[in-house]
Design a protein around this motif. Structure first.
Motif, PDB file in Angstrom:
ATOM      1  N   ILE A   1       0.688  -1.223   0.094  1.00 52.37           N
ATOM      2  CA  ILE A   1       0.021   0.063   0.044  1.00 52.37           C
ATOM      3  C   ILE A   1       0.795   1.098  -0.059  1.00 52.37           C
ATOM      4  CG2 ILE A   1      -1.556   1.179   1.262  1.00 52.37           C
ATOM      5  CD1 ILE A   1      -2.596  -1.382   2.389  1.00 52.37           C
ATOM      6  N   ILE A   2       0.676   2.064  -0.820  1.00 52.37           N
ATOM      7  CA  ILE A   2       1.750   3.248  -0.949  1.00 52.37           C
ATOM      8  C   ILE A   2       1.276   4.562  -0.489  1.00 52.37           C
ATOM      9  CG2 ILE A   2       2.705   2.136  -3.235  1.00 52.37           C
ATOM     10  CD1 ILE A   2       0.870   3.790  -4.991  1.00 52.37           C
ATOM     11  N   GLY A   3      -0.120   4.570   0.182  1.00 56.63           N
ATOM     12  CA  GLY A   3      -0.205   5.768   0.708  1.00 56.63           C
ATOM     13  C   GLY A   3      -1.099   5.706   1.876  1.00 56.63           C
TER      14      GLY A   3
ATOM     15  N   SER B   1       0.509  -1.875 -10.767  1.00 59.06           N
ATOM     16  CA  SER B   1       1.468  -1.580 -10.397  1.00 59.06           C
ATOM     17  C   SER B   1       1.453  -0.168  -9.497  1.00 59.06           C
ATOM     18  CB  SER B   1       2.197  -1.144 -11.353  1.00 59.06           C
ATOM     19  OG  SER B   1       1.934  -0.054 -12.388  1.00 59.06           O
ATOM     20  N   ASP B   2       2.624   0.191  -8.780  1.00 60.63           N
ATOM     21  CA  ASP B   2       2.603   1.142  -7.973  1.00 60.63           C
ATOM     22  C   ASP B   2       2.491   2.498  -8.499  1.00 60.63           C
ATOM     23  OD1 ASP B   2       3.268  -0.563  -5.852  1.00 60.63           O
ATOM     24  OD2 ASP B   2       5.123   0.271  -5.359  1.00 60.63           O
TER      25      ASP B   2
ATOM     26  N   LEU C   1      -3.649   6.660 -10.282  1.00 59.23           N
ATOM     27  CA  LEU C   1      -5.003   6.598  -9.964  1.00 59.23           C
ATOM     28  C   LEU C   1      -5.538   7.332  -8.872  1.00 59.23           C
ATOM     29  CD1 LEU C   1      -7.831   5.455 -10.461  1.00 59.23           C
ATOM     30  CD2 LEU C   1      -7.035   3.394  -9.421  1.00 59.23           C
ATOM     31  N   PHE C   2      -4.793   7.339  -7.873  1.00 59.58           N
ATOM     32  CA  PHE C   2      -5.294   7.697  -6.674  1.00 59.58           C
ATOM     33  C   PHE C   2      -4.961   9.246  -6.318  1.00 59.58           C
ATOM     34  CE2 PHE C   2      -5.643   3.300  -5.558  1.00 59.58           C
ATOM     35  CZ  PHE C   2      -6.741   3.321  -4.825  1.00 59.58           C
TER      36      PHE C   2
ATOM     37  N   LEU D   1      -5.967  -2.310  -4.754  1.00 54.19           N
ATOM     38  CA  LEU D   1      -7.067  -1.133  -4.940  1.00 54.19           C
ATOM     39  C   LEU D   1      -7.845  -0.827  -4.029  1.00 54.19           C
ATOM     40  CD1 LEU D   1      -7.291  -1.749  -8.883  1.00 54.19           C
ATOM     41  CD2 LEU D   1      -6.140  -0.028  -7.981  1.00 54.19           C
ATOM     42  N   GLY D   2      -8.827  -2.099  -3.701  1.00 57.83           N
ATOM     43  CA  GLY D   2      -9.687  -1.759  -2.432  1.00 57.83           C
ATOM     44  C   GLY D   2      -9.093  -1.035  -1.093  1.00 57.83           C
ATOM     45  N   LEU D   3      -7.855  -1.880  -0.685  1.00 55.73           N
ATOM     46  CA  LEU D   3      -7.332  -1.583   0.388  1.00 55.73           C
ATOM     47  C   LEU D   3      -6.435  -0.038   0.396  1.00 55.73           C
ATOM     48  CD1 LEU D   3      -5.904  -4.972   1.574  1.00 55.73           C
ATOM     49  CD2 LEU D   3      -7.764  -3.822   2.544  1.00 55.73           C
ATOM     50  N   GLU D   4      -5.881   0.263  -0.659  1.00 57.77           N
ATOM     51  CA  GLU D   4      -5.251   1.545  -1.056  1.00 57.77           C
ATOM     52  C   GLU D   4      -6.308   2.451  -0.756  1.00 57.77           C
ATOM     53  OE1 GLU D   4      -2.252   3.753  -1.480  1.00 57.77           O
ATOM     54  OE2 GLU D   4      -1.924   1.852  -2.255  1.00 57.77           O
TER      55      GLU D   4
END
Length: 214
Positions: free
Chosen positions: A25-27, A47-48, A54-55, A77-80
């Motif tokens: 998770i990147i953010g 991918s990251d 996207l986010f 995607l959902g957890l991000e």
């Protein structure tokens, strides 16, 4: 007598996305949390780089959003989305190993109040599950299965009036969405193309509201 040389350990199976079985998770509040990715045919976590793009697009829409991730895979995607402020996420996944990994992650993050994991085929789930009224929907199926059109056909009853739709597909082959959607942003890499849409009625309403009175 010298010992025979050891046989090299077998290399870990590489997933379709080229990784070694983890994404992160990147953010947001769960930033840098590692998500396990058991091997599954056709699995290709976003991918990251693509997720960051996207986010960034979705950032103003995430707080309080209800998210539907139809081919959850690793849950990236959902957890991000929940990590970055979405109120809830419904994850749908048919592969038993991936479902087990997703449920383990939900427990590890103490996220059961916000994240639900449904085991089963996404198309059947769309037909039988209670209507969701999702604000953001992620549609990133295994590319070889070609299920975009079937998902689009079954999706409307699960959408909020001003829903956003993210679609990922092979590079240069993002499928045409049905009438009623307006393209917001799109991009691509060497391997994938991706696009974010909004329901056209909501886009038109916003345009009309932004028009100065005569």
């Amino acid at each position: 007598m010298p010992r025979p040389p050891r046989s090299p350990a077998p290399a870990p199976r590489r997933h379709a996305h080229g990784g070694e079985g983890q994404v992160r998770i990147i953010g947001g509040r769960w930033r840098n949390t590692r998500l396990p990715v058991p091997y599954a045919e056709g699995l290709r976590p976003t991918s990251d780089r693509v997720r960051e793009t996207l986010f960034n697009w979705l950032m103003p829409k995430l707080p309080g959003a209800r998210v539907l991730d139809l081919f959850a895979g690793s849950g990236a995607l959902g957890l991000e989305a929940v990590s970055r402020g979405a109120a809830s996420a419904q994850l749908v996944e048919r592969d038993p190993a991936l479902v087990a990994a997703l449920r383990d992650v939900v427990v590890r993050l103490d996220a059961a109040a916000q994240v639900q994991v449904a085991a089963g085929d996404a198309l059947r789930w769309l037909e039988t599950a209670p209507a969701q009224q999702a604000d953001i929907v992620f549609v990133d199926p295994p590319f070889a299965d070609g299920m975009w059109a079937q998902v689009f056909e079954r999706l409307p009853r699960h959408l909020a009036a001003d829903a956003w739709l993210y679609v990922e597909a092979p590079s240069g082959a993002v499928p045409r969405v049905p009438a009623g959607w307006s393209l917001h942003r799109e991009g691509g890499t060497r391997d994938v193309g991706y696009a974010l849409y909004r329901r056209a009625a909501a886009t038109l309403r916003d345009d009309l509201n932004a028009t100065p009175s005569a």
